[in-house]
Motif scaffolding. Structure first.
Motif, PDB file in Angstrom:
ATOM      1  N   TRP A 108      46.301  30.029  41.312  1.00 28.25           N
ATOM      2  CA  TRP A 108      45.944  30.834  40.145  1.00 28.25           C
ATOM      3  C   TRP A 108      45.220  30.025  39.077  1.00 28.25           C
ATOM      4  CZ3 TRP A 108      46.349  34.901  42.589  1.00 28.25           C
ATOM      5  CH2 TRP A 108      47.470  35.259  43.338  1.00 28.25           C
TER       6      TRP A 108
ATOM      7  N   CYS B 124      51.661  37.775  41.935  1.00 27.60           N
ATOM      8  CA  CYS B 124      50.209  37.975  41.855  1.00 27.60           C
ATOM      9  C   CYS B 124      49.553  37.098  40.799  1.00 27.60           C
ATOM     10  CB  CYS B 124      49.905  39.444  41.555  1.00 27.60           C
ATOM     11  SG  CYS B 124      50.594  40.576  42.775  1.00 27.60           S
ATOM     12  N   GLY B 125      50.305  36.225  40.188  1.00 31.19           N
ATOM     13  CA  GLY B 125      49.710  35.326  39.200  1.00 31.19           C
ATOM     14  C   GLY B 125      49.347  36.002  37.908  1.00 31.19           C
ATOM     15  N   VAL B 126      49.981  37.126  37.596  1.00 26.14           N
ATOM     16  CA  VAL B 126      49.675  37.844  36.364  1.00 26.14           C
ATOM     17  C   VAL B 126      50.181  37.034  35.171  1.00 26.14           C
ATOM     18  CG1 VAL B 126      50.080  39.943  35.020  1.00 26.14           C
ATOM     19  CG2 VAL B 126      49.765  40.080  37.504  1.00 26.14           C
TER      20      VAL B 126
ATOM     21  N   ALA C 270      48.741  41.130  45.742  1.00 28.58           N
ATOM     22  CA  ALA C 270      49.440  42.379  45.401  1.00 28.58           C
ATOM     23  C   ALA C 270      49.682  43.217  46.657  1.00 28.58           C
ATOM     24  CB  ALA C 270      48.618  43.156  44.381  1.00 28.58           C
TER      25      ALA C 270
ATOM     26  N   LYS D  31      41.193  39.180  39.899  1.00 26.13           N
ATOM     27  CA  LYS D  31      40.515  38.398  40.930  1.00 26.13           C
ATOM     28  C   LYS D  31      40.880  38.940  42.308  1.00 26.13           C
ATOM     29  CE  LYS D  31      42.196  34.391  39.778  1.00 26.13           C
ATOM     30  NZ  LYS D  31      42.411  32.921  39.739  1.00 26.13           N
TER      31      LYS D  31
ATOM     32  N   ASP E 245      41.804  37.300  44.876  1.00 25.06           N
ATOM     33  CA  ASP E 245      43.035  36.670  45.364  1.00 25.06           C
ATOM     34  C   ASP E 245      44.260  37.401  44.844  1.00 25.06           C
ATOM     35  OD1 ASP E 245      41.667  34.810  46.779  1.00 25.06           O
ATOM     36  OD2 ASP E 245      41.984  33.150  45.385  1.00 25.06           O
ATOM     37  N   GLN E 246      44.182  37.875  43.600  1.00 23.40           N
ATOM     38  CA  GLN E 246      45.325  38.584  43.023  1.00 23.40           C
ATOM     39  C   GLN E 246      45.537  39.934  43.722  1.00 23.40           C
ATOM     40  OE1 GLN E 246      44.023  38.222  38.768  1.00 23.40           O
ATOM     41  NE2 GLN E 246      46.151  37.554  38.475  1.00 23.40           N
TER      42      GLN E 246
ATOM     43  N   ASP F 248      50.674  28.019  46.168  1.00 23.51           N
ATOM     44  CA  ASP F 248      51.285  28.508  44.930  1.00 23.51           C
ATOM     45  C   ASP F 248      51.850  27.324  44.154  1.00 23.51           C
ATOM     46  OD1 ASP F 248      50.825  31.256  45.256  1.00 23.51           O
ATOM     47  OD2 ASP F 248      52.571  31.454  46.570  1.00 23.51           O
TER      48      ASP F 248
ATOM     49  N   ARG G 206      45.503  43.316  34.609  1.00 18.12           N
ATOM     50  CA  ARG G 206      46.513  42.354  35.077  1.00 18.12           C
ATOM     51  C   ARG G 206      46.002  41.656  36.330  1.00 18.12           C
ATOM     52  NH1 ARG G 206      51.856  45.082  36.406  1.00 18.12           N
ATOM     53  NH2 ARG G 206      50.617  46.994  36.502  1.00 18.12           N
ATOM     54  N   LEU G 207      45.326  42.427  37.186  1.00 20.08           N
ATOM     55  CA  LEU G 207      44.713  41.854  38.385  1.00 20.08           C
ATOM     56  C   LEU G 207      43.214  41.769  38.143  1.00 20.08           C
ATOM     57  CD1 LEU G 207      46.605  43.825  41.210  1.00 20.08           C
ATOM     58  CD2 LEU G 207      47.266  41.691  40.080  1.00 20.08           C
TER      59      LEU G 207
ATOM     60  N   ASN H 205      54.347  40.719  39.140  1.00 16.57           N
ATOM     61  CA  ASN H 205      53.449  39.906  38.316  1.00 16.57           C
ATOM     62  C   ASN H 205      53.493  38.436  38.716  1.00 16.57           C
ATOM     63  OD1 ASN H 205      52.734  42.191  36.924  1.00 16.57           O
ATOM     64  ND2 ASN H 205      53.972  41.752  35.115  1.00 16.57           N
TER      65      ASN H 205
END
Length: 840
Positions: free
Chosen positions: A171, A122-124, A101, A94, A96-97, A167, A91-92, A119
């Motif tokens: 992502w 974090c851009g999931v 998180a 990168k 950045d993610q 944002d 799910r993560l 999610n």
């Protein structure tokens, strides 16, 4: 040779190697300062895992785990393991993610973790269509318009770098973001190569002329810079609209279609304004109306008003009526008023032809199955419907059965056979017809099936020989399907061109949200002046010419516009400043007696209705012993910064030859409120001592003669309905943002008697305009538009207060028919200055 590692480092390196790191990387990690934290985190992960293999991570995941160990030391073990599990299940993926998180769980340490919110933060699973990405970038650029327009291509690296931190653009894959941003800049400023060449030429010229200071960089394109419009036509003469194709400039698959089109249009511009009759128009629609009707008028062409009435479940007659009324109120008359439903039979025949040509098929796929075919929520691989290869004869039979009412809603649809491999979602076999089983307001029960917007819109444009199909940028992605369908059916293909939509700060434009405000009585109907529906702006007294001027001043480009409310209000004020007469209105009256004047004293004072426009004429104002002034203009406790009436003060009265001086005042014993002020009129002819030579009052206040005052039943003062600038971004929490002080109803106000002159003159002028439009209709042999104006045409500036208009709740005649027996209700249009209301 490097020193031999210590046993402790060797132990840690062996551990990291077991987790999946290479030998060299394991040793480097073991020697790092964060090795103990990384060791503990991965040990916890092993202890938490039932399968040893589950804990093994690839090189990229190990890198993210080390980042987590280093940066998340403040989190509990459980929260760190939660992030590590998200790295494990990818799910993560990168850095950045992972950083997002850690930031999210630091701010939300409570357990269990809200997976959906985590999610999202974090851009999931983040995905974005090309059209959505284009819209997001244009919105970001519009928000940074000053810097973007100033620097042009020279500032691209800086702006795109900042864009990657915002944002939800952070992502987006960097190359996709860069490519989309470059496309927006190209649209705004021309090609990058042309910019470089132009910059080099400018630099060479500057060097040659020894004027380097004048070569400050590239000029911004006029498409990106809102130009001040001297007239509403300016937005068609320059900028984006001026660069649209000429009639006949839209290429056709079948050249004969263009010949037929030009023969019918005789080379004229044809546009259309195509609203859905399922709600009231709002301020954003004013731009669409001005662009479509104005563009056609500027080029001496024609514009249709076409109701897109393909969804009988949401359509009501009042919406049809008010849409036409709004168009006419803004000053436009449709070439023809048409409906998509005018073409239901022709659209059905073309759908049959599309099936016969192998470009459409019937399908009983459920909504969930269609979503899965398009990749589902996880945006996975796409696949064809089981019905895509269905025999043509079977689709023809089932489509006929759909029309005959043999299927219930959701049981069968007609889908276009487009290109499931395309990156454009509007090409993923979108629906052309669906079963609704609802009666239509115009066709009754004749049809059980209705075409979708995607099938209807381009074909109705084709039927009506539209030369310029102008729409907002959220339809960029739909252009591919628009052109595909016209070409598949080999009909005339209009060209769709997209401009940025208008959004006003503090305004809600969502029909669903507006409906909730109205239905649950948060506002007093669709025309509540606190809203920004066109019927509400009309009731508030905003002149339609001011709205058109506002749109024109903004200019038209491909960038969306989130415009500050004060900019709109300033345009309204500028229009009212030179077009409205001026009267004295006292909102909260206090009685004033000039004790040294006789009880029957009366003086007639002449004053202009507008000091800068003599054509408005003059009025005779009665000045008497008994007056009323506004309570804000009196203060029982004097102070150095208060220059109006107070103990010991002498003030001027607007348009009165001599000032007045405070003598005493009276208060209500129960409340302590001031009820009466006694003053002296400073006239030497009355035996008063002359004031000092050259004396000039520091303050001037407005007033109304008490015996001649006209009572105002209500004065309605409006403030912003929402506290935030963008309530639409709050989702369903927008109701929590309502301003409890958005409406103030003041009772007991009075206005000077000249208001009746203003009422008569304003209503007479409105009737003259109607007659002029009727005469024009007679000359053009077209339908004469009815009057769309009401009492809101009675507008005036209340001196030192604000601009007001009459509300439709006013009663102008008593039982005997006398005008002066009326009961006035006033609506605030705009304050005299932007900060007037804030100060209060």
């Amino acid at each position: 040779m490097p020193p031999k590692p210590s046993p402790e480092v060797e132990h840690l390196a062996a551990f990291f190697a077991q987790c999946g790191l290479s030998q060299q990387r394991s040793l480097e990690t073991a020697r790092s300062k964060t090795a103990p934290q990384a060791h503990r985190l991965l040990q916890l992960a092993n202890a938490d895992s039932d399968n040893d293999n589950h804990s093994r991570l690839d090189d990229k995941q190990i890198t993210l785990a080390l980042q987590l160990a280093k940066d998340a030391q403040a989190l509990t073990d459980d929260l760190r393991l939660y992030i590590l599990d998200a790295i494990r299940d990818r799910r993560l993926a990168k850095a950045d993610q992972v950083a997002a998180a850690i930031k999210y769980l630091t701010a939300h340490p409570e357990q269990p973790v809200d997976t959906a919110s985590f999610n999202e933060a974090c851009g999931v699973g983040f995905s974005i269509t090309p059209a959505e990405l284009d819209t997001r970038i244009r919105a970001y650029v519009a928000d940074k318009a000053d810097e973007v327009n100033k620097l042009g291509w020279a500032g691209f690296s800086k702006v795109s770098g900042l864009m990657r931190q915002a944002d939800p653009l952070r992502w987006v894959a960097p190359l996709d973001l860069k490519g989309a941003a470059e496309a927006v800049y190209t649209d705004m400023f021309g090609s990058r190569d042309a910019h470089k060449l132009k910059a080099q030429q400018a630099a060479d010229k500057a060097k040659k002329d020894n004027k380097a200071a004048n070569a400050a960089g590239p000029k911004a394109s006029t498409s990106a810079v809102p130009l001040h419009a001297e007239s509403p036509d300016d937005m068609f003469a320059q900028g984006w609209l001026s660069r649209l194709h000429k009639p006949g400039g839209n290429e056709q698959k079948i050249p004969e279609r263009m010949q037929e089109h030009l023969a019918w249009t005789k080379g004229k511009v044809f546009t259309r304004f195509p609203p859905e009759p399922n709600g009231f128009l709002h301020i954003g629609h004013s731009k669409a109306i001005a662009v479509n009707f104005g563009f056609a008028k500027y080029h001496k062409g024609h514009c249709y008003l076409r109701y897109d009435d393909t969804n009988p479940e949401a359509e009501e007659q009042i919406y049809f009526d008010k849409i036409l009324e709004n168009v006419r109120w803004l000053g436009y008359e449709p070439y023809q008023v048409t409906h998509s439903s005018d073409h239901f039979a022709e659209l059905y025949d073309l759908a049959v032809l599309l099936i016969k040509k192998g470009f459409a098929y019937t399908s009983n796929d459920t909504a969930e199955e269609i979503s899965a075919q398009r990749g589902g929520k996880d945006h996975g691989p796409r696949h064809d419907s089981k019905d895509r290869s269905k025999p043509v004869d079977q689709s023809l039979r089932e489509f006929a059965d759909m029309r005959a009412g043999k299927y219930k809603p959701g049981e069968m649809v007609l889908r276009m056979k487009q290109d499931m491999s395309s990156s454009n979602p509007t090409m993923w076999d979108i629906i052309a017809y669906r079963v609704l089983g609802k009666p239509h307001h115009r066709t009754g029960t004749e049809w059980a099936i209705y075409p979708t917007y995607d099938f209807t819109h381009c074909l109705c444009d084709s039927f009506e020989n539209i030369s310029h199909s102008l729409c907002t940028t959220e339809f960029i992605g739909a252009r591919t399907a628009y052109e595909w369908l016209c070409d598949a059916l080999e009909v005339y293909k209009p060209r769709q061109s997209e401009y940025g939509r208008l959004t006003l700060e503090g305004a809600i434009t969502s029909k669903r949200k507006l409906l909730k405000l109205v239905k649950e009585n948060y506002v007093n109907g669709w025309d509540d002046p606190r809203l920004y529906t066109l019927v509400a702006l009309k009731r508030r007294g905003v002149p339609p010419a001011a709205i058109i001027s506002f749109v024109s001043n903004l200019g038209v480009s491909t960038s969306p516009s989130l415009v500050q409310l004060q900019r709109f209000e300033q345009t309204v004020r500028s229009h009212l400043e030179m077009s409205t007469p001026r009267l004295n209105l006292v909102l909260r009256p206090i009685k004033v007696t000039l004790e040294n004047l006789p009880a029957d004293f009366q003086l007639s004072l002449d004053k202009p209705l507008h000091p800068k426009d003599p054509s408005m004429g003059t009025i005779a104002v009665p000045f008497s012993r008994e007056l009323v002034i506004d309570s804000d203009d009196f203060r029982a406790e004097p102070s150095k910064d208060f220059f109006r009436l107070a103990p010991g003060a002498t003030v001027g009265l607007l348009n009165v030859p001599r000032p007045v001086t405070y003598v005493r005042h009276e208060t209500d014993p129960a409340t302590g409120a001031v009820t009466h002020v006694v003053c002296r009129y400073e006239d030497e002819a009355l035996g008063e001592q002359p004031l000092a030579p050259g004396f000039k009052p520091k303050g001037w206040i407005h007033w109304v003669s008490a015996p001649h005052a006209v009572a105002v039943r209500e004065a309605r003062l409006f403030r912003r309905l929402f506290k935030s600038d963008n309530p639409g971004a709050l989702g369903d929490k927008y109701l929590d943002d309502l301003n409890p002080d958005s409406l103030e109803v003041v009772k007991g106000a009075v206005v000077e008697s000249a208001v009746w002159r203003v009422v008569r003159d304003s209503l007479s002028r409105a009737k003259d305009v109607v007659r002029q439009r009727q005469d024009e209709a007679t000359r053009n042999r077209t339908e004469a538009p009815p009057s769309v104006d009401g009492l809101e045409v009675v507008r005036f500036q209340a001196n030192r207060v604000a601009y007001f208009c009459l509300d439709g709740d006013s009663v102008l005649q008593d039982e005997s028919g006398e005008v002066d027996g009326g009961k006035l209700v006033l609506n605030l249009i705009a304050n005299l200055k932007e900060d007037k209301l804030k100060a209060k």
